[in-house]
Design an enzyme around this catalytic site. Structure first.
Site, short mmCIF file in Angstrom:
data_model
loop_
_atom_site.label_atom_id
_atom_site.label_comp_id
_atom_site.label_asym_id
_atom_site.label_seq_id
_atom_site.Cartn_x
_atom_site.Cartn_y
_atom_site.Cartn_z
CG HIS A 112 1.90 37.76 56.49
ND1 HIS A 112 1.90 36.83 57.49
CD2 HIS A 112 0.71 38.40 56.57
CE1 HIS A 112 0.75 36.89 58.16
NE2 HIS A 112 0.00 37.83 57.62
CG ASP A 135 -2.06 37.55 61.24
OD1 ASP A 135 -3.28 37.81 61.15
OD2 ASP A 135 -1.32 37.46 60.24
CG HIS A 136 -2.37 41.88 60.62
ND1 HIS A 136 -1.45 42.40 59.74
CD2 HIS A 136 -2.61 40.61 60.20
CE1 HIS A 136 -1.15 41.49 58.83
NE2 HIS A 136 -1.84 40.39 59.08
CG HIS A 162 -7.27 38.64 59.70
ND1 HIS A 162 -6.92 38.56 58.37
CD2 HIS A 162 -8.59 38.28 59.77
CE1 HIS A 162 -7.98 38.17 57.67
NE2 HIS A 162 -9.00 38.00 58.49
CG HIS A 204 -6.31 43.09 58.06
ND1 HIS A 204 -4.96 43.32 57.98
CD2 HIS A 204 -6.46 41.73 58.01
CE1 HIS A 204 -4.32 42.18 57.88
NE2 HIS A 204 -5.20 41.18 57.91
CG ASP A 226 -2.28 40.24 55.81
OD1 ASP A 226 -1.11 40.64 55.97
OD2 ASP A 226 -2.81 39.40 56.56
CG HIS A 275 -6.53 39.67 53.59
ND1 HIS A 275 -6.23 38.34 53.46
CD2 HIS A 275 -6.28 40.00 54.89
CE1 HIS A 275 -5.82 37.87 54.64
NE2 HIS A 275 -5.84 38.85 55.52
FE FE Z 1 -1.94 38.49 58.26
ZN ZN Z 2 -4.88 39.05 57.51
#
Ligand code: FE
Ligand code: ZN
Length: 240
Positions: free
Chosen positions: A170, A59-60, A57, A55, A132, A113
């Site tokens: 995570h 942090d990915h 975001h 996805h 996520d 999410h």
């Molecule tokens: Fe994340």
């Molecule tokens: Zn995420």
């Protein structure tokens, strides 16, 4: 057969290194930090065949272009989210197949999410990249999708074989376990899992991947019988 190796990145994220044991082909899932991911690729021989995104975001995806520049490999992500992902070499959606060595993943559309979130399932090796959507003992926050979306996404995962390895995005397991025990204090499978998690974290080790059959026995979000209960649990968890 595919094996999955967790790469701890950022503060509490995991990228995943996937290796086809027969051909040596490798993939990276959710490359959000360059140095540790490049080190993992190098340590496994410096070969990269594929980059998979779950996805949009940061942090990915943050280091996708940096990793692609160092280890040229096609980037695969959700067609629906192509407009907000790094440049995709292949846009995929529900049911598409993605080859890695002599194995292949099935793409699962798993909104909740985010709207365009996808997961990848390698039957050969029992590896699920759940991003996520599903965490060990938890699920992602409903940032874009509805509780009904998340319920349907988790129900798809629940139909996979019990020996499936849940490779999530995570290391939230310890706090998820605290919440799970709060809402399901009598669950013996959960108590057993929580004890293992405490020991693993105490030793500084990842708690993932977990087994889907353990999640089905202990994860309150996977065990929610209907959308209303899932929505209620998600609200409670946000305030916990
Ligand atoms: Fe994340
Ligand atoms: Zn995420």
């Amino acid at each position: 057969m595919i094996t999955a190796h967790a790469i701890p990145i950022l503060s509490d994220n995991y990228a995943w290194l996937l290796v086809c044991s027969k051909t040596g082909a490798t993939a990276i899932v959710d490359p959000a930090e360059e140095a540790p991911i490049a080190a993992a690729i190098t340590a496994h021989g410096g070969r990269l065949d594929l980059i998979l995104l779950t996805h949009h975001h940061g942090d990915h995806i943050a280091a996708t272009d940096a990793i692609r520049a160092r280890f040229p490999a096609p980037v695969v992500g959700a067609a629906a989210d192509a407009y907000r992902l790094p440049r995709l070499d292949r846009e995929v959606s529900e049911g598409d197949r993605v080859k890695l060595g002599d194995s292949e993943a099935v793409v699962m559309d798993t909104p909740g999410h985010t709207i365009g979130h996808i997961a990848y399932y390698f039957a050969d090796g029992d590896v699920l990249l759940s991003g996520d959507t599903l965490f060990s003992l938890g699920c992602g926050r409903l940032l874009e999708g509805t509780a009904a979306d998340m319920f349907a996404s988790l129900a798809k995962f629940a139909r996979l074989p019990g020996q499936t390895l849940v490779c999530c995005g995570h290391e939230y397991t310890e706090s998820n376990a605290r919440f799970a025990r709060h809402v399901d204090p009598e669950n013996v499978a959960l108590a057993t899992m929580a004890a293992k998690i405490t020991a693993l974290r105490g030793a500084g080790k990842p708690t993932v991947p977990s087994l889907l059959r353990d999640e089905l026995a202990a994860n309150p979000f996977l065990r929610a019988p209907d959308v209303a209960r899932l929505a209620e649990l998600r609200e409670l968890k946000n305030k916990f």
